[in-house]
Scaffold this motif. Sequence first.
Motif, short mmCIF file in Angstrom:
data_model
loop_
_atom_site.label_atom_id
_atom_site.label_comp_id
_atom_site.label_asym_id
_atom_site.label_seq_id
_atom_site.Cartn_x
_atom_site.Cartn_y
_atom_site.Cartn_z
N SER A 1 0.82 -1.21 0.00
CA SER A 1 0.00 0.00 0.00
C SER A 1 0.85 1.26 0.00
O SER A 1 0.37 2.33 -0.36
N HIS A 2 2.12 1.14 0.40
CA HIS A 2 3.05 2.26 0.33
C HIS A 2 3.94 2.17 -0.90
O HIS A 2 4.89 2.96 -1.04
N GLY A 3 3.67 1.21 -1.79
CA GLY A 3 4.45 1.07 -3.00
C GLY A 3 5.80 0.43 -2.79
O GLY A 3 6.70 0.61 -3.60
N LYS B 1 7.70 5.46 -11.90
CA LYS B 1 6.80 5.92 -10.85
C LYS B 1 5.42 6.22 -11.45
O LYS B 1 5.31 6.70 -12.58
N VAL B 2 4.40 5.97 -10.66
CA VAL B 2 3.03 6.08 -11.16
C VAL B 2 2.66 7.53 -11.41
O VAL B 2 2.01 7.86 -12.41
N CYS C 1 11.92 3.35 -11.16
CA CYS C 1 11.72 2.93 -9.79
C CYS C 1 12.96 2.22 -9.26
O CYS C 1 13.85 1.80 -10.02
N GLU D 1 10.58 -1.30 -5.35
CA GLU D 1 9.50 -0.33 -5.44
C GLU D 1 8.53 -0.75 -6.53
O GLU D 1 8.93 -1.19 -7.61
N VAL D 2 7.23 -0.61 -6.25
CA VAL D 2 6.19 -0.92 -7.21
C VAL D 2 5.93 0.30 -8.09
O VAL D 2 5.79 1.41 -7.58
N GLY D 3 5.87 0.08 -9.39
CA GLY D 3 5.60 1.18 -10.31
C GLY D 3 4.81 0.68 -11.50
O GLY D 3 4.36 -0.47 -11.55
N GLU D 4 4.62 1.57 -12.47
CA GLU D 4 3.89 1.20 -13.69
C GLU D 4 4.86 0.65 -14.72
O GLU D 4 5.91 1.21 -14.98
N LEU E 1 0.66 -2.43 -12.72
CA LEU E 1 1.52 -2.10 -11.60
C LEU E 1 2.29 -3.35 -11.20
O LEU E 1 1.68 -4.40 -10.94
N ARG F 1 -2.07 3.20 -1.14
CA ARG F 1 -2.70 2.70 -2.34
C ARG F 1 -3.33 1.33 -2.06
O ARG F 1 -2.71 0.48 -1.44
#
Length: 1208
Positions: free
Chosen positions: A694-696, A727-728, A735, A739-742, A788, A813
């Motif tokens: 939820s914090h990426g 980054k989203v 990223c 880290e989670v990104g697009e 994502l 998120r």
Amino acid sequence: MAERGCPLEAVPLPAEVRESLAELELELSEGDITQKGYEKKRGKLLARYVPLAQGVDPSLQAETRIPGPSQATAPVPEQQKTRPSHARDERFRSDVHTEAVQAALAKYKERKMPMPSKRRSVLTHMAVEAYTPPDTSSASEDEDSLQRPGRLASAPLQSHAGVAPWLDQAVQGSPASSAASCTSSHPGGRPAAVPSAAAVPAGPAALARVADLHSAPPDVTTGLAQNQHTYCERPQLASMRGAPRGGSRSVLETAGGVPVSSRVSSKIQQLLNTLKKPKRPPLKEFFVDDLEEVLEVQQPDPGQPKPEGGQTAVLKGELLAVGSTWPPSLLATLQQWGTTQPKAPCLTALDTTGKAVYTLTYGKLWSRSLKLAYTLLNKLTSKNEPLLKPGDRVALVFPNSDPVMFTVAFYGCLLAELVPVPIEVPLTRKDAGSQQVGFLLGSCGVALALTTDACQKGLPKAQTGEVAAFKGWPPLTWLVIDGKHLTKPPKDWHPSAQDAGAGTAYIEYKTSKEGSTVGVAVSHASLLAQCQALTQACGYSEAETLTNVLDFKRDAGLWHGVLTSVMNRMHVVSIPYALMKANPLSWIQKVCAYKARAALVKSRDMHWSLLAQRGQRDISLSSLRLLVVADGANPWSISSCDAFLNVFQARGLRPEVICPCASSPEALTVAIRRPPDLGGPPPRRAVLSMSCLSHGVIRLDAEEKLSVLTVQDVGQVMPGANVCVVKVEGTPYLCKADEVGEICVSSSATATAYYGLLGITKNIFETVPVTAGGTPVSDRPFTRTGLLGFIGPDNLVFVVGKLDGLMVVGVRRHNADDIVATALAVEPMKFVYRGRIAVFSVTVLHDDRIVLVAEQRPDASEEDSFQWMSRVLQAIDSIHQVGVYCLALVPANTLPKAPLGGIHVSETKQRFLEGMLHPCNVLMCPHTCVTNLPKPRQKQPEVGPASMVVGNLVAGKRIAQASGRELSHLEDSDQARKLLFLPDVLRWRASTTPEHLLFLLLSAKGTVTSTTTCIQLHKKAERVAAALMEKARLTTGAHVALVYPPGVDLIAAFYGCLYCGCVPVTVRPPHPQNLATTLPTVKMIVEVSKSACVLTTQAITRLLRSKEALAAVDVRTWPTILDTDDIPKKKVASIFRPPSPDVLAYLDFSVSTTGILAGVKMSHAATSALCRSIKLQCELYPSRQIAICLDPYCGLGFALWCLCRTGK
């Protein structure tokens, strides 16, 4: 008080009460209050503490206020039996997640938290709510911190040893008990106001009211984490003008903020300050700057996880093995197989019983596509001209049960160089999303729809027997393409040779998160590259059999089952959706019957097969070498894959056969897992913390934890593609590794644009990722996929969600699919009807709020409904640490459906916002999620920026100016430089799009009275120009007054004046019933504009020369009046072209309400710039329909009537 046996000073009082007592003493000493009034007010303040002074045991009061376990705890409903195996189940099923949710709910049961049977409002205040208990090892954590002020919550008031001490302290009072703000410290904790102790009723009556309310079921709408700690903090209290005595103030202040003298009462001081103020305050005090910091801003938790890995790099896929074996285009491949292998099977269609009704061979596909292409290009005419031209868009309307005719129509359009636009069959006039589909068809300029005879008969019909006009759809011509309606082409006719170029091959529709429908354009080059990449990644070979369960009109069903299969001469067995509903095991049976080597399914189909496979024998999946899971990007598909493998591994299914893939309409196929024989690495999975996600941030977690998400890889990057994760939001920086990104893709096998939407096309299809230092990572643009995820070990791609399902609540998120899975895990088999749940977010106070809508089973009672909703709220709070704004239950089969049976989420959201959802049970919980409520108004220490702006405006100072976008870039092309003037634009449109409808005039009843196309307006303008030059004998630059009612004649007269070089002046015609007032205005405009001629209609000409007009205006003073109703059909020898853009184009006269006449001179350059600016700002595309309800005589109304529709 002393003689009562207990001195008051021995009882600890709250600070607010002590301040109020001190203020009373001050007023008494100054003589502002009498002794009797002093004793009366003092008695009221101390009333609630009198029992303590009388020696009443606090434990007795605690026993009075604490409900027993039998009163506070409601029985937990038992687990219901599983539904029959033939019932349809949801696609978010996960045994691990279900166990986690049940474990989370069990923790509430261990804490003896009551499970309400129904939500009820309790409006009684309690003194214990004003105090927060210290953190103890017991399970009675304070739930009041998540409730609305003034609510009674009996959950924390359970009998245990730790209650009496803090309850005793709450009765005695605390410095932080009057206006404290309690905040939970777990991630996503939300502050909420706690009611003031001053509002609590005192005495035995209040205790009796509290005891009476304990019989009602308590309200448990939220849950707290196991390790939750609560604390209270005192807010800063603002000094308020005229604050009442007894308020919670630490310092007595005057209205101006000056401390009160110890020997002067505040009332007298306020009076003195009021007398000192001037009667009229200064200008700055009229404006209060409340535009900033109105809402509470949730500050990020300093202890929240942050990415710590190194910066990622661009991941390059394997090279695309382009050699001499690849065909030059897909159509060349079709021609090759149609002529050399005409008997080879291409496509087999099944009916709803599973029987093969027709097998299309490659020879039949080639011949039928040729017949359709010839018919479209040569047999469809309009006024002796072809109806279609190369590049025109054509709608394909075919049901999901007819893949044969769809394939013929698709390739027939490609052979005719037309652009197919596949859409769903409209079943009713009120289909969900039908209006948005109509907008797509209108923006694409679609005028022809191809369908079958059976499909056309099932469409809604008008009274005339023709296909009804659907809301928002453009006028369509329907063409049935069954064999008897097509014409065989001559032997010497051949379609134009078309290589794989940059032209658009087809347009696929996509529905966004907000419900808007756009067209994703795929070029011929991208189509060919996609087929080549899929062939190499999946190892397709000639004569293989593919079983396709997906929709063959879009996404993976189209790419594999219609395009790539033809390139490799494969045989596709298409399973219709209706057959899957009747027999979920049908696709497995066809795999066995046809010895299929590959299958294309979704995790939903695998799950349905599990429910139907019991008792089935002689099923073998040993022939499968590739089982493509098209929705592998859904993290919850892993459960269906695992369960399917566990059951069917004993029937020949090998583990390496299951190959999840990830795709999007913009990037097509992003990644796919390869079997080991194709060089793929072993599959991997990751157990991730939902709280960190939820914090990426990516953090591995143990599977026994409750809040985890298990994801599987979706394979490697497609051949010839480059992939990166950005980054989203904001600048597309790369990223970090954790880290989670697009996910973004750069490849020749991606779509090219959103058709006709240049603005959002640049944002999505022309993204330039940059490093942390701002350096672009590549010289080629990337395409955003909307997925994502992150890059894992062995360069495998992992997807954790989609951008369309992303909900940003506060600073965290959440994914809609995750919320759905948690809700279904509460009671998946008992309550929700067929697992039909929709989760979306709505904006409240500039932040996303989660809304959950579900269909309840028909036999569900109201008690069951509220029990289920309460448990869902608790589960979502425990697993995701987020509150639900609204949970609504609707009757079964009432939510809008998508074409393939799912829920139409965007339409559901629209109905929710419009109040048209009609739920049968609703549970609103704003107190758990709306945490940024407006701050209380505070006295501004100084004048803020907004006050300065407003003050300067009031004072008449001009402090800034606004400027729009530049229009210079529109003149870069040669065509724009040639078409600088409106007459040139109209001539060009009359030659290029002569039948394009420009104007449609409606009557008061809504019926069409007249229409005008480009060529009709051009011819009418030529006739007017010839009449002006021959009859009126006007020269270039002469002013002409146009006195017409609103209509096409006014527009034709305007362009007729431009054609001959005259300057038109539009004038509102006089009113026949009010000539004495309106006719002098017309005469004044004609005289002031120095018009040499008046163009009008025959009816207005008679009105100008009537006896009634003679009384108001001298008829002899009118200039030449020319009637344009019956002018001869003549053409002008040459159309006037202004020598300079600064030449006067027209005069814009307007009359104000006070009778002041004002005229504006508009040059050709200004007119052209006005048209372009309106087109750019309002996004006026040629196919858009604009409803104009303005008069066409001056200003914006004139511009929209006469200029923009032609000038754009």
